[in-house]
Design an enzyme around this catalytic site. Structure first.
Site: not given
Length: 208
Positions: A182-185
């Site tokens: 998620p959230f490009r992490l």
């Protein structure tokens, strides 16, 4: 505001070497991908150093490397003859994962190429004779005429492998595993070695 999901190492980031990890992910991809889980984007460079990329199929793999087959007179065949190095990318959208592989390229043995060609459907074998891959084609009829010609020529018995139809093995010196978070992490782990002859791998976890 909702907090990001906690980052954890995950099993795949703890793997000691890449080949078994590839097999684990590939098995999951075969169960989840609707089409061609063995599809990979193959990147080569031409004589001017300009990158070229296209989709091919992974036909074999082991600890020596990743194998695909093609017409050696095609654009990719000519580019690999000039610069025998390549990169491939597997992207499995259903799993939100990708694997990147880079390394030098070698031809498979004649025996390997013969064995794989013999396993192909007969019409695919005929197509390998009929197609002058990457050359200019004046119209669909010309291709169909070539297929008819070679179908008649090899009407009886086994279809021999064309001398220009060969296998290429990418011998990896770098394999990177990427998994969406998620959230490009995202989670990323890269395995590297100096040459394909080196048995051991170094492993580095990368920022997204």
């Amino acid at each position: 505001m909702e907090a990001p999901e906690e980052l954890t190492s995950g099993d795949f980031t703890e793997a000691a070497e890449p080949f078994q990890l590839f097999e684990d992910w590939f098995a999951e991809a075969k169960a989840s991908e609707p089409n061609d889980p063995n599809a990979m984007a193959l990147a080569t460079v031409d004589a001017d150093g300009l990158p070229d990329v296209r989709m091919v199929l992974l036909n074999a793999r082991d600890t020596r490397g990743f194998v695909f087959f093609t017409n050696s007179n095609s654009a990719k065949g000519r580019e690999l003859a000039g610069t025998p190095k390549a990169a491939v990318l597997f992207h499995w959208k259903s799993l939100r994962r990708q694997i990147r592989v880079r390394g030098p390229v070698e031809m498979v043995t004649e025996a390997e190429a013969d064995a794989y060609f013999a396993s192909r459907p007969r019409l695919s074998q005929i197509g390998a004779w009929a197609s002058q891959q990457s050359s200019a084609l004046e119209g669909r009829f010309a291709l169909e005429a070539a297929v008819a010609k070679f179908t008649a020529k090899h009407a009886l018995g086994e279809v021999p492998r064309p001398p220009h139809w060969n296998g290429y093995r990418i011998r990896p010196v770098q394999i990177e595993f990427w998994h969406d978070r998620p959230f490009r992490l995202h989670d990323r782990v890269v395995f590297e070695r100096a040459t394909p002859e080196v048995d051991g791998w170094s492993k580095t976890r990368l920022y997204p």
